[in-house]
Scaffold this active site. Structure first.
Site, mmCIF file in Angstrom:
data_model
loop_
_atom_site.group_PDB
_atom_site.id
_atom_site.type_symbol
_atom_site.label_atom_id
_atom_site.label_comp_id
_atom_site.label_asym_id
_atom_site.label_seq_id
_atom_site.Cartn_x
_atom_site.Cartn_y
_atom_site.Cartn_z
ATOM 1 C CE LYS A 137 49.360 -11.890 -43.143
ATOM 2 N NZ LYS A 137 49.666 -13.018 -44.042
ATOM 3 C CG ASP B 286 48.886 -15.333 -41.394
ATOM 4 O OD1 ASP B 286 49.457 -15.555 -42.459
ATOM 5 O OD2 ASP B 286 49.509 -15.188 -40.320
HETATM 6 P P1 NDP Z 1 47.874 -21.985 -37.979
HETATM 7 O O1 NDP Z 1 47.302 -21.078 -36.959
HETATM 8 O O2 NDP Z 1 47.002 -22.929 -38.687
HETATM 9 O O3 NDP Z 1 49.083 -22.819 -37.359
HETATM 10 C C1 NDP Z 1 50.179 -22.190 -36.780
HETATM 11 C C2 NDP Z 1 51.087 -23.265 -36.205
HETATM 12 O O4 NDP Z 1 52.328 -22.663 -35.832
HETATM 13 C C3 NDP Z 1 50.528 -23.891 -34.940
HETATM 14 O O5 NDP Z 1 50.993 -25.213 -34.837
HETATM 15 C C4 NDP Z 1 51.122 -23.018 -33.840
HETATM 16 O O6 NDP Z 1 51.256 -23.677 -32.582
HETATM 17 C C5 NDP Z 1 52.493 -22.721 -34.406
HETATM 18 N N1 NDP Z 1 52.925 -21.408 -33.933
HETATM 19 C C6 NDP Z 1 52.364 -20.210 -34.205
HETATM 20 N N2 NDP Z 1 52.992 -19.221 -33.568
HETATM 21 C C7 NDP Z 1 53.981 -19.814 -32.872
HETATM 22 C C8 NDP Z 1 54.989 -19.324 -32.026
HETATM 23 N N3 NDP Z 1 55.096 -18.004 -31.759
HETATM 24 N N4 NDP Z 1 55.839 -20.233 -31.486
HETATM 25 C C9 NDP Z 1 55.729 -21.547 -31.747
HETATM 26 N N5 NDP Z 1 54.778 -22.066 -32.544
HETATM 27 C C10 NDP Z 1 53.928 -21.214 -33.104
HETATM 28 O O7 NDP Z 1 48.623 -21.005 -39.020
HETATM 29 P P2 NDP Z 1 49.041 -21.297 -40.521
HETATM 30 O O8 NDP Z 1 49.461 -22.705 -40.682
HETATM 31 O O9 NDP Z 1 47.998 -20.734 -41.412
HETATM 32 O O10 NDP Z 1 50.322 -20.338 -40.683
HETATM 33 C C11 NDP Z 1 51.648 -20.777 -40.402
HETATM 34 C C12 NDP Z 1 52.636 -19.867 -41.097
HETATM 35 O O11 NDP Z 1 52.402 -19.884 -42.503
HETATM 36 C C13 NDP Z 1 52.572 -18.389 -40.703
HETATM 37 O O12 NDP Z 1 53.857 -17.830 -40.753
HETATM 38 C C14 NDP Z 1 51.719 -17.782 -41.818
HETATM 39 O O13 NDP Z 1 51.963 -16.391 -41.971
HETATM 40 C C15 NDP Z 1 52.240 -18.570 -43.000
HETATM 41 N N6 NDP Z 1 51.353 -18.603 -44.166
HETATM 42 C C16 NDP Z 1 50.067 -19.033 -44.066
HETATM 43 C C17 NDP Z 1 49.272 -19.100 -45.194
HETATM 44 C C18 NDP Z 1 47.894 -19.643 -45.146
HETATM 45 O O14 NDP Z 1 47.300 -19.786 -46.216
HETATM 46 N N7 NDP Z 1 47.331 -19.989 -44.006
HETATM 47 C C19 NDP Z 1 49.775 -18.639 -46.500
HETATM 48 C C20 NDP Z 1 51.173 -18.285 -46.509
HETATM 49 C C21 NDP Z 1 51.910 -18.251 -45.366
HETATM 50 P P3 NDP Z 1 50.162 -23.381 -31.417
HETATM 51 O O15 NDP Z 1 48.892 -23.962 -31.919
HETATM 52 O O16 NDP Z 1 50.713 -24.045 -30.226
HETATM 53 O O17 NDP Z 1 50.123 -21.873 -31.309
HETATM 54 O O1 2IT Z 2 50.720 -15.055 -45.914
HETATM 55 C C1 2IT Z 2 49.869 -15.332 -46.772
HETATM 56 O O2 2IT Z 2 50.116 -15.334 -47.974
HETATM 57 C C2 2IT Z 2 48.509 -15.692 -46.310
HETATM 58 N N1 2IT Z 2 48.277 -15.750 -45.109
HETATM 59 C C3 2IT Z 2 47.417 -15.961 -47.297
HETATM 60 C C4 2IT Z 2 46.825 -14.676 -47.803
HETATM 61 C C5 2IT Z 2 45.578 -14.832 -48.641
HETATM 62 O O3 2IT Z 2 45.026 -13.769 -48.979
HETATM 63 O O4 2IT Z 2 45.143 -15.931 -48.957
#
Ligand code: NDP
Ligand code: 2IT
Length: 444
Positions: free
Chosen positions: A125, A165
């Site tokens: 990560k 992420d």
């Molecule tokens: P994005 O940046 O696309 O979206 C994040 C969302 O969460 C936004 O709406 C953001 O709001 C909100 N957010 C983030 N931090 C905070 C905070 N501290 N307080 C309140 N709202 C918050 O990220 P992802 O959708 O990619 O990721 C979301 C979650 O999913 C994370 O935990 C990530 O680790 C997990 N994840 C992601 C994967 C991926 O493929 N992308 C895979 C597996 C897990 P704002 O825009 O206002 O900051």
């Molecule tokens: O938390 C997660 O699994 C991710 N942000 C995706 C990692 C990846 O290598 O696609």
């Protein structure tokens, strides 16, 4: 004191001031006691003692020049947590809350998650305390290039393969890929995943985490004689994972009624309009107030938690510790039957306890959100083969992988005598995958 408690205490004492890392260590290690009773060789070979220590952790300065000509300095990180099963694999997070502790918790979780996918990937990560909010496109480009100027020496298609992420999507992955290519002189193929489809990105990767989460939850519901059909679903977050989770819920006949960002949340009793939400978040990069302004059925609440809205299923898809005990109690009081973690560690330990005490189906992040990294691994395969797959081929594989994860975690939960405890099931199944691979490779 038990063996697992001793290892946990030593690991915590060795990393002071890292609360998120401690939380993740505790959550996994406290469930593993039964494994060491059955497999004393894991104790003798100090598998757990080795796993609480990442293979390596780098932190570095990221200097860049902003649009006003001022020099800015951020801190970047990469943890290469464990490579027993394959090259380090895991996303990059850009958010002001990123610290070494956050990166280590995410790397630790990723190691077991990647084990559960059954694909040949280890855990890693990375990220930076850079805040993309309000930054221009050229500022984001400048930051990504500077970030990669250091990161490039640590990564490669057979060593460590980053992806997106929070705060890192296809645009940022593209800028990082371009800079990596410039520095190394190679078209890097599979050195990043989540690329644009015109230069090697897999179709279906943007959707994969959200779709995978809903596939996994649908399978868990099915095993209890339930489904998403007609269900009210509370989703938090309004980014990549939240939006595609809501989209798949709607495709399966459910009704996503909330989304949130760091400013507040939307409650839309008619069901969230996914196309409108995509335009606001993906095309116009606006706040959720724009959704309220565009849709008469939508209410907007500044601050607050989506968990106060009555729902049948809850999908936390924003960030760590966004679902505290009070939120869990509200969900239970309002009759919520299932919770699936799209985010990494969104539920606090106290919230998880509330779900367990009240018989709520609870799917922990390392199983529930593994669809994203799974399709990342499929992107690596396509890059190596030099042959892209269709969206349908990728989506079919994703569905099979998520069903396979359900099988593994439910079987492990049964083996250890707690069939409904999917936290135990996911931790035990993920740990066994990694531990077997470590045992085969000696003391490394
Ligand atoms: P994005 O940046 O696309 O979206 C994040 C969302 O969460 C936004 O709406 C953001 O709001 C909100 N957010 C983030 N931090 C905070 C905070 N501290 N307080 C309140 N709202 C918050 O990220 P992802 O959708 O990619 O990721 C979301 C979650 O999913 C994370 O935990 C990530 O680790 C997990 N994840 C992601 C994967 C991926 O493929 N992308 C895979 C597996 C897990 P704002 O825009 O206002 O900051
Ligand atoms: O938390 C997660 O699994 C991710 N942000 C995706 C990692 C990846 O290598 O696609």
């Amino acid at each position: 004191m038990s063996y697992t408690s001793e290892v946990l205490e030593r690991a915590i004492a060795r990393s002071p001031g890292e609360p998120e890392f401690h939380q993740a260590l505790r959550e996994v290690i406290e469930t593993l006691g039964g494994i060491f009773e059955r497999r004393p060789e894991f104790v003798r070979w100090k598998i757990l003692d080795r796993l609480v220590e990442p293979d390596r952790f780098v932190s570095f300065r990221v200097p860049w020049v902003d649009g006003a000509g001022e020099v800015q300095v951020n801190r970047g990180y990469r943890v290469q947590y464990n490579s027993a099963i394959g090259p380090y694999k895991g996303g990059i997070r850009f958010h002001p809350s990123v610290t070494g502790s956050v990166i280590k918790f995410l790397g630790f979780e990723q190691t077991f998650k990647n084990g559960l996918t059954g694909l040949p990937i280890g855990g890693g990560k990375g990220g930076a305390d850079f805040d993309p909010k309000g930054k221009s496109d050229t500022e984001v480009l400048a930051f990504c290039q500077s970030f990669v100027n250091e990161l490039y020496r640590h990564i490669g298609p057979d060593t460590d393969v980053p992806a997106g992420d929070i705060g890192v999507g296809a645009r940022e992955v593209g800028y990082m890929t371009g800079q990596y290519k410039r520095l190394t002189g190679n078209m890097p193929g599979g050195v990043f995943t989540g690329k644009g489809p015109s230069y090697g990105g897999s179709l279906g990767r943007p959707q994969a985490t959200g779709y995978g989460l809903v596939y996994l939850m649908e399978e868990l519901l099915r095993r209890k004689g339930l489904s998403f059909e007609g269900k009210r679903v509370a989703v938090s977050g309004a980014g990549n994972v939240a939006i595609y989770s809501a989209e798949k819920v709607a495709q399966l006949g459910g009704k996503p009624v909330t989304v949130s960002d760091s400013g507040g949340y939307i409650y839309d009793a008619d069901g969230v309009d996914i196309e409108l939400l995509k335009r606001i978040k993906f095309e116009r990069n606006e706040r959720l107030t724009a959704y309220r302004d565009a849709k008469p059925s939508a209410e907007y609440k500044a601050g607050g938690m989506v968990w106060e809205i009555p729902c049948d299923v809850a999908l936390p898809c924003a960030t760590q510790n966004e679902l505290p005990k009070a939120g869990a109690e509200l969900l239970v009081k309002n009759g919520c039957k299932a919770v699936g973690e799209g985010a990494n560690m969104p539920s606090t330990p106290e919230a998880v306890e509330v779900f367990a005490e009240n018989g709520v189906i609870f799917a922990p992040g390392k199983a529930a959100n593994a669809g994203g990294v799974s399709v990342s691994a499929l992107e690596m395969t396509q890059n190596s083969m030099r042959r892209p797959w269709t969206f349908e081929e990728v989506d079919r594989s994703l569905l099979e992988i998520m069903k396979g994860i359900v099988r593994q975690i439910t079987e492990a939960a049964e083996t250890f005598g707690q069939p409904d405890n999917l936290v135990l099931g996911a931790n035990a199944a993920g740990f066994l995958r990694v531990a077997e691979a470590m045992m085969g490779q000696g003391v490394v």
